[in-house]
Design a protein around this motif. Structure first.
Motif, PDB file in Angstrom:
ATOM      1  N   GLU A  25      -3.716 -20.112 -50.130  1.00 19.62           N
ATOM      2  CA  GLU A  25      -4.133 -19.086 -51.060  1.00 19.62           C
ATOM      3  C   GLU A  25      -2.813 -18.736 -51.984  1.00 19.62           C
ATOM      4  O   GLU A  25      -1.746 -18.371 -51.320  1.00 19.62           O
ATOM      5  N   TRP A  26      -2.876 -18.965 -53.055  1.00 19.06           N
ATOM      6  CA  TRP A  26      -1.562 -19.024 -53.948  1.00 19.06           C
ATOM      7  C   TRP A  26      -1.229 -17.636 -54.316  1.00 19.06           C
ATOM      8  O   TRP A  26      -0.033 -17.306 -54.803  1.00 19.06           O
ATOM      9  N   SER A  27      -2.208 -16.615 -54.563  1.00 24.54           N
ATOM     10  CA  SER A  27      -1.876 -15.323 -55.004  1.00 24.54           C
ATOM     11  C   SER A  27      -1.105 -14.549 -53.904  1.00 24.54           C
ATOM     12  O   SER A  27       0.132 -14.220 -54.215  1.00 24.54           O
ATOM     13  N   PRO A  28      -1.404 -14.645 -52.507  1.00 25.96           N
ATOM     14  CA  PRO A  28      -0.282 -13.828 -51.693  1.00 25.96           C
ATOM     15  C   PRO A  28       0.976 -14.800 -51.599  1.00 25.96           C
ATOM     16  O   PRO A  28       1.883 -14.176 -51.348  1.00 25.96           O
ATOM     17  N   PHE A  30       2.554 -16.397 -54.005  1.00 30.74           N
ATOM     18  CA  PHE A  30       3.266 -16.162 -55.293  1.00 30.74           C
ATOM     19  C   PHE A  30       3.832 -14.615 -55.160  1.00 30.74           C
ATOM     20  O   PHE A  30       5.125 -14.238 -55.486  1.00 30.74           O
ATOM     21  N   GLY A  31       3.083 -13.755 -54.555  1.00 31.95           N
ATOM     22  CA  GLY A  31       3.347 -12.357 -54.315  1.00 31.95           C
ATOM     23  C   GLY A  31       4.303 -12.161 -53.284  1.00 31.95           C
ATOM     24  O   GLY A  31       5.665 -11.449 -53.526  1.00 31.95           O
ATOM     25  N   ARG A  95      -3.539 -12.547 -47.096  1.00 24.93           N
ATOM     26  CA  ARG A  95      -4.272 -13.650 -47.110  1.00 24.93           C
ATOM     27  C   ARG A  95      -5.510 -13.146 -46.390  1.00 24.93           C
ATOM     28  O   ARG A  95      -5.735 -12.373 -45.384  1.00 24.93           O
TER      29      ARG A  95
END
Length: 289
Positions: A25-28, A30-31, A95
């Protein structure tokens, strides 16, 4: 659906997703990477300020290079572990767990997200370091290094060793000074002698005879001047070689320490992400008293 049908209905638990080709999951990620890079940048600026406070233009009041090196290594280790741990924890906590995984598998996936956070964060820090966004921090670091070595450079700074040696050889003592051509000729002979590792007797006698005739000094005194100048040049050559060897060894140590610190950061990100995932599953409030 009719009662006689043989179809099986699979019910997905609410709040869970089914995998769609990738567990990342790239959003968490990158965060967490952005948080890690931000902490590293801020702490680098603080480290520069601390470094400036430990050095002084007065060498007697400045911390030793050994103390500065140890402090810098410990600071780099602490910043790396803190930044990677914070980024990994954020990614693991944010995540979304999938319905097809056990508790152990969720922990492994959370840790894997922490490793990717570490990798992306390292790339972000490398980009920021080479950009103008941290120009102030880089300037502070450069200033600390310049301050640490500035006083010593001012005290020990001398003219070019070759020019100084030729000056001592060609000192006029009230007579007509040597021409620029004679100085250049003596310089070439001394440089060639240093490259060969010894002062040729014929060259030594030639320069000494020219000096004795022009400066009205004894042949023995002229030869002594040449021997003294060659000895000083040879000593400067050895000092430069020792400095280069010391710089090479320091570079090797710094490279190994950097790699070790980065590996520790990867472990910190992995473990912190697993902790974040466990806190997510158990709904633990880390700020609760």
């Amino acid at each position: 659906m009719s009662l006689g049908s043989t179809d099986v209905v699979v019910v997905t638990p609410p709040g869970s997703d089914t995998p769609s080709g990738s567990y990342l999951e790239w959003s968490p990620i990158f965060g967490g990477a952005v948080l890690s890079a931000a902490i590293s940048t801020i702490m680098a600026a603080f480290g520069s300020a601390i470094g400036l406070s430990l050095v002084s233009a007065d060498t007697s009041r400045s911390s030793s290079m050994t103390a500065l090196a140890i402090a810098a290594a410990l600071w780099a280790l602490w910043v790396t572990v803190s930044a990677c741990g914070a980024g990994g924890y954020l990614a693991g906590r944010m995540r979304k767990p999938l319905a097809d995984s056990s508790s152990h598998e969720r922990g492994v996936r959370d840790g894997a997200h922490g490793l990717v956070v570490w990798a992306v964060g390292a790339l972000l820090v490398a980009f920021l370091t080479s950009s103008s966004l941290v120009g102030a921090a880089k300037t502070a670091v450069t200033g600390a290094a310049a301050t640490a070595g500035g006083a010593g450079a001012l005290i020990s700074q001398q003219a070019d060793p070759l020019a100084s040696a030729v000056d001592s050889v060609m000192r006029a003592n009230g007579t007509e000074p040597a021409t620029q051509g004679e100085r250049d000729e003596a310089s070439r002979i001394l440089v060639r002698s240093l490259a060969n590792g010894s002062l040729d007797a014929a060259d030594r006698g030639y320069i000494a005879s020219r000096m004795a005739a022009r400066m009205n000094i004894a042949q023995a005194e002229a030869e002594k001047r040449i021997d003294d100048a060659y000895a000083r040049l040879n000593q400067a050559k050895e000092t430069a070689k020792q400095a280069a060897e010391k710089a090479r060894k320091t570079g090797v140590i710094v490279a190994f320490l950097t790699a070790a610190v980065l590996l520790v950061g990867a472990a910190a990100a992995y473990l912190a992400a697993m902790m974040g995932g466990r806190h997510r599953d158990e709904e633990i409030d880390v700020f609760a008293r």
